[in-house]
Design a protein around this motif. Structure first.
Motif, mmCIF file in Angstrom:
data_model
loop_
_atom_site.group_PDB
_atom_site.id
_atom_site.type_symbol
_atom_site.label_atom_id
_atom_site.label_comp_id
_atom_site.label_asym_id
_atom_site.label_seq_id
_atom_site.Cartn_x
_atom_site.Cartn_y
_atom_site.Cartn_z
ATOM 1 N N SER A 1 2.951 -3.510 -14.488
ATOM 2 C CA SER A 1 2.702 -3.131 -13.095
ATOM 3 C C SER A 1 3.088 -1.682 -12.843
ATOM 4 N N PHE A 2 4.185 -1.248 -13.430
ATOM 5 C CA PHE A 2 4.648 0.124 -13.252
ATOM 6 C C PHE A 2 3.619 1.127 -13.764
ATOM 7 N N LEU A 3 3.068 0.874 -14.938
ATOM 8 C CA LEU A 3 2.087 1.805 -15.503
ATOM 9 C C LEU A 3 0.811 1.843 -14.667
ATOM 10 N N LYS A 4 0.410 0.699 -14.111
ATOM 11 C CA LYS A 4 -0.791 0.688 -13.274
ATOM 12 C C LYS A 4 -0.569 1.429 -11.963
ATOM 13 N N VAL A 5 0.625 1.289 -11.396
ATOM 14 C CA VAL A 5 0.907 1.951 -10.122
ATOM 15 C C VAL A 5 1.153 3.434 -10.305
ATOM 16 N N ALA A 6 1.959 3.785 -11.307
ATOM 17 C CA ALA A 6 2.379 5.178 -11.473
ATOM 18 C C ALA A 6 1.537 5.958 -12.464
ATOM 19 N N GLY A 7 0.787 5.266 -13.329
ATOM 20 C CA GLY A 7 0.106 5.980 -14.404
ATOM 21 C C GLY A 7 -1.390 5.838 -14.451
ATOM 22 N N MET A 8 -2.007 5.227 -13.426
ATOM 23 C CA MET A 8 -3.443 5.001 -13.489
ATOM 24 C C MET A 8 -4.241 6.301 -13.482
ATOM 25 N N LEU B 1 -8.694 -3.539 1.048
ATOM 26 C CA LEU B 1 -8.620 -3.977 -0.344
ATOM 27 C C LEU B 1 -7.341 -3.436 -0.965
ATOM 28 N N GLN B 2 -6.698 -4.251 -1.769
ATOM 29 C CA GLN B 2 -5.487 -3.779 -2.436
ATOM 30 C C GLN B 2 -5.880 -2.946 -3.648
ATOM 31 N N GLU B 3 -5.325 -1.741 -3.745
ATOM 32 C CA GLU B 3 -5.599 -0.831 -4.855
ATOM 33 C C GLU B 3 -4.283 -0.455 -5.525
ATOM 34 N N TRP B 4 -4.401 0.092 -6.736
ATOM 35 C CA TRP B 4 -3.196 0.455 -7.500
ATOM 36 C C TRP B 4 -2.427 1.599 -6.844
ATOM 37 N N ASN B 5 -3.104 2.429 -6.040
ATOM 38 C CA ASN B 5 -2.418 3.570 -5.422
ATOM 39 C C ASN B 5 -2.159 3.345 -3.941
ATOM 40 N N ASP B 6 -2.061 2.077 -3.518
ATOM 41 C CA ASP B 6 -1.795 1.779 -2.112
ATOM 42 C C ASP B 6 -0.452 2.353 -1.666
ATOM 43 N N PRO B 7 -0.352 2.780 -0.409
ATOM 44 C CA PRO B 7 0.970 3.147 0.122
ATOM 45 C C PRO B 7 1.912 1.950 0.050
ATOM 46 N N LEU B 8 3.170 2.211 -0.276
ATOM 47 C CA LEU B 8 4.138 1.124 -0.420
ATOM 48 C C LEU B 8 4.509 0.550 0.943
ATOM 49 N N ASP B 9 4.532 -0.760 1.025
ATOM 50 C CA ASP B 9 4.920 -1.456 2.243
ATOM 51 C C ASP B 9 6.250 -2.159 1.954
ATOM 52 N N HIS B 10 7.353 -1.509 2.303
ATOM 53 C CA HIS B 10 8.666 -2.015 1.918
ATOM 54 C C HIS B 10 8.959 -3.373 2.527
ATOM 55 N N ASP B 11 8.605 -3.559 3.801
ATOM 56 C CA ASP B 11 8.905 -4.821 4.469
ATOM 57 C C ASP B 11 8.118 -5.972 3.850
ATOM 58 N N LEU B 12 6.855 -5.728 3.521
ATOM 59 C CA LEU B 12 6.045 -6.788 2.926
ATOM 60 C C LEU B 12 6.594 -7.191 1.561
ATOM 61 N N GLU B 13 6.957 -6.206 0.738
ATOM 62 C CA GLU B 13 7.495 -6.541 -0.587
ATOM 63 C C GLU B 13 8.805 -7.317 -0.454
ATOM 64 N N ALA B 14 9.655 -6.920 0.499
ATOM 65 C CA ALA B 14 10.911 -7.637 0.706
ATOM 66 C C ALA B 14 10.642 -9.070 1.158
#
Length: 808
Positions: free
Chosen positions: A358-365, A718-731
């Motif tokens: 997941s890290f490589l897809k988010v940060a390295g795509m 649509l959810q994409e690999w470079n989406d802005p982070l949503d801290h509340d949703l992830e929590a």
């Protein structure tokens, strides 16, 4: 507090589809619609009745959606695409399946009378009187009706039925609303309420046709008894299909394999999640030196089927907190602590492996696109026949190398080897040149991985293990899957044909051999790959040199690179679009679309003539009020969007942009909506048409400042690999996962409190000196009381470091 819904969709494959072409085959693809709105399109698989797609999507929707439908189509180059069949899943059906729908579904025939969408605005009143009461029905307007005519619109009228009597808007007003999916009738109908009469009022919408029969647009059935009790009822009613027809037989149109899961979340304010976030962050900051074990317990208690999802949620949460590197470093240490054999390191689907993916897809795509993109494009453009396995060589596929002479098998094998050596050499060269292009956080994470593995396996016999640890993620779990399936990594818009797929598979195998450092085991698996060995050996040397440079990044350089990137507005999306331009004024005015290269950042939407040209800001991000689709009839295309914004003077403006396909349209809309979701003054309604002459083309209203005839869809993304982070949703997602494991976590807590479970510390194995079993070391650990250091390790070859054990 906000309610959010999302659909996880995987379109796997189809089977036994009917032949739609004269060749006895079909060219199938899928269109996904939510409440009649197309949001996704798979690639076309050519000339097959059993297509495989394997495409995955995640769609964020408002909780009010009703159904998702999958249409299997046959693509035709010279005529309209044929509809093969569809599968429809209602929201209620998906909500009743906690694990979602998984399996095969029969395709059903598409009935025009069942293809309805949109809503109608009604006001109903019961009027007292003598000798009896009267029912008054105000038919005000409708929105988002299904376009039934070839011009992309309909000619709607309304038919109202009650107690055997029928009235129509066309009869009362003398005309039908022409060419509109957003009609406004403002008509009134009255009926006598009689005792013992039918207790329902039926309002039907129809599309008027001059020559053929009228098309059904949907209906609403209202309980008169309910209206009697309330005396008045008003609102938007969803149009329903005609269910009176008998169901058609299934089974002769083939089947579609799907995986669809609905998830509803109630996201609270940030303060509600702070205790959980602080607890997780504290454990990651302290690492294995701290007393906490929450990450280790999460890993141990998470099932295989949801491990990828949990890993992604944790990774995104720590990315938002700036602790992604520390989180992954902790997982590396936990994995190394339970690994005895170097050749099994990071080979399982552990939390560490899934988190790194997941890290490589988010940060390295974007980095992957820069390295692999030109190579993949070249393979697709050349379309050469490539085969190294002698048992699979087909000489007839290659043609003739000279006049009336067919190529031999040996010539085919040699040409294939030359082609693959060229592709592999070009890829390794591009990789070696890409050290500086690799994101700093990715380099720093690989540095930690390299360091931890070298500390765990310091012997000379394990010299290559740190390099293989890096390549196991970078090459085997990132580059190789992207080579084999470039469509799934957004490297290509279409799937590869059979010939190109084989070339990509062989190239991926060669990359895997290089990533495995050309071990004898990898060579023995497929002896026919031997012609590539010189290039593979050269690639191993290049790869080791690349990794050495990649991990050679100091903390100061890492901070400098991150600081320089933070000063730039992050690029969200870019690509070619066509912008609408109007020339002249009055009746002689003409319009056209001109192609530019557009870039969307967190500051503005800009354009330039070419990707390398100087960019000009078109719209400031803070000025965007809505991003919506434009109905097909406005410009003769279904792939046009409008960006509604205010200029520097505060005046409303609209930019019309044309995309080349439905996927590109929805991706741009999704990106624009996500970066502007927190803007002030977002619109609740808009006009899906254009203002031409003296009226809107959608609803025919003459007031240019009219508030709009359709609701905006700012929450459909649509959810994409470079989406802005949503801290509340992830929590919230992490909290929900922990809540689902509450019983397991409580039992684990009791075990730890009783001291029956050894603490997960980095000293569970002796420091590489031997392969002492985990159980023996755990027993040695527990044999000593708290607050005393462990004496000799069970192997007796090395003393453990002096340390103070935490009290459990």
């Amino acid at each position: 507090m906000a309610k959010r819904s999302s659909l996880s969709i995987r379109i796997v494959e189809g089977k036994n589809l009917p032949a739609k072409d004269i060749t006895g085959s079909s060219d199938p693809y899928c269109i996904v619609k939510v409440d009649g709105e197309p949001i996704l399109r798979t690639a076309t698989v050519w000339k097959t009745l059993c297509p495989f797609w394997g495409e995955e999507y995640q769609v964020h929707l408002p909780p009010t959606f009703h159904a998702v439908a999958f249409y299997v189509m046959d693509e035709d180059a010279l005529s309209r695409d044929d509809v093969i069949g569809k599968v429809c899943l209602t929201r209620d059906t998906l909500a009743s399946l906690p694990k979602g729908f998984t399996g095969w579904a029969h395709l059903t025939e598409v009935d025009r009378d069942e293809e309805v969408q949109g809503e109608i605005h009604l006001r109903l009143e019961v009027l007292p009187g003598t000798p009896g009461c009267r029912l008054r029905c105000f038919v005000l307007e409708a929105r988002d009706l299904a376009p039934k005519d070839r011009n992309g619109a309909s000619d709607p009228f309304v038919r109202v039925r009650y107690n055997g009597r029928t009235q129509e808007t066309s009869l009362l007003s003398g005309q039908v609303v022409k060419k509109s999916c957003y009609p406004r009738w403002n008509e009134t109908f009255e009926f006598e309420l009689e005792e013992g009469a039918t207790d329902v009022l039926c309002v039907e919408a129809w599309d008027w046709d001059l020559v053929s029969r009228n098309d059904f647009l949907g209906k609403v059935v209202v309980s008169v008894q309910r209206v009697r009790a309330a005396q008045q009822e008003e609102g938007w009613f969803r149009l329903q299909p005609d269910q009176s027809k008998s169901q058609r037989a299934e089974g002769n149109l083939g089947s579609l394999q799907l995986e669809v899961r609905l998830r509803d979340e109630t996201v609270l304010s940030s303060g509600c999640y702070q205790p959980l976030v602080q607890l997780l962050c504290q454990e990651v900051k302290l690492g294995t030196q701290g007393p906490g074990q929450l990450i280790a317990v999460i890993e141990e208690t998470t099932s295989t089927e949801c491990r990828q999802e949990v890993a992604t949620n944790l990774l995104k949460l720590f990315l938002g907190q700036g602790l992604a590197k520390e989180f992954l470093d902790l997982l590396f240490q936990l994995e190394l602590g339970r690994t005895n054999e170097a050749n099994t390191l990071f080979r399982s689907n552990s939390l560490a492996s899934k988190s790194m993916e997941s890290f490589l897809k988010v940060a390295g795509m974007r980095y992957l696109h820069g390295v692999l993109g030109p190579i993949i494009d070249r393979v697709f453009e050349e379309k050469k026949y490539v085969e190294l396995d002698p048992s699979k060589v087909e000489v007839k596929d290659v043609g003739c190398s000279g006049l009336h002479r067919q190529q031999s098998e040996a010539e085919v094998l040699e040409q294939s080897a030359q082609t693959l050596r060229a592709h592999l050499g070009a890829l390794m060269s591009a990789l070696c040149r890409s050290v500086r292009a690799c994101p700093a956080v990715v380099r720093a994470t690989f540095r930690q991985l390299f360091k931890r593995v070298r500390e765990r396996f310091p012997d000379a016999q394990h010299e290559n293990v740190p390099f293989i640890a890096v390549t196991s993620f970078l090459c085997l779990r990132f580059f190789s899957p992207a080579i084999m399936a470039p469509k799934l990594f957004h490297l290509r818009e279409r799937h590869a044909d059979a010939r190109t797929s084989r070339t990509l598979l062989l190239l991926a195998k060669a990359v895997q051999n290089v990533a495995n450092m050309d071990t004898p085991v990898s060579r023995a698996k497929e002896a026919w790959m031997e012609p590539l060995q010189p290039t593979v050996r050269q690639g191993v040397a290049q790869l080791k040199d690349f990794i050495t440079k990649l991990v050679d990044i100091g903390e100061k350089e890492e901070l400098d690179l991150q600081r320089s990137l933070s000063l730039q507005a992050p690029l969200v999306k870019e690509g070619p679009l066509f912008i609408h331009r109007t020339k002249g004024k009055g009746p002689l005015a003409s319009s056209s679309f001109k192609k530019f290269h557009f870039s969307l950042t967190t500051d503005a939407l800009s354009f330039a003539k070419t990707p390398s040209s100087k960019k000009s800001a078109l719209i400031k991000l803070a000025n965007i009020r809505a991003a919506e689709k434009v109905e097909e009839k406005s410009f003769g295309s279904s792939h046009v969007m409008q960006v509604i914004y205010t200029d520097d003077m505060g005046r409303p403006q609209t930019a019309y942009l044309q995309c080349k396909c439905v996927n590109e349209l929805n991706q741009w809309l999704s990106a624009l909506r996500k970066v502007s979701i927190n803007n002030a003054g977002l619109l609740a309604s808009y006009h899906p048409g254009v203002f031409r002459g003296d009226r809107w083309s959608c609803c025919h209203q003459k007031d240019r400042t009219d508030q709009g005839c359709d609701k905006t869809r700012s929450r459909v993304t649509l959810q994409e690999w470079n989406d802005p982070l949503d801290h509340d949703l992830e929590a919230q997602l992490i909290y929900r996962h922990l809540l689902s494991m509450e019983a397991t976590l409580r039992e684990k807590h009791r075990e730890l409190s009783r001291g029956t479970e050894p603490l997960r510390t980095p000293w569970r194995h002796c420091l590489g000196c031997c392969r002492t079993s985990r159980r023996r070391i755990d027993q040695a650990y527990l044999a000593h009381p708290p607050q005393s250091p462990i004496a000799p390790w069970s192997c007796r070859r090395e003393q453990a470091p002096s340390l103070t054990l935490p009290v459990t």
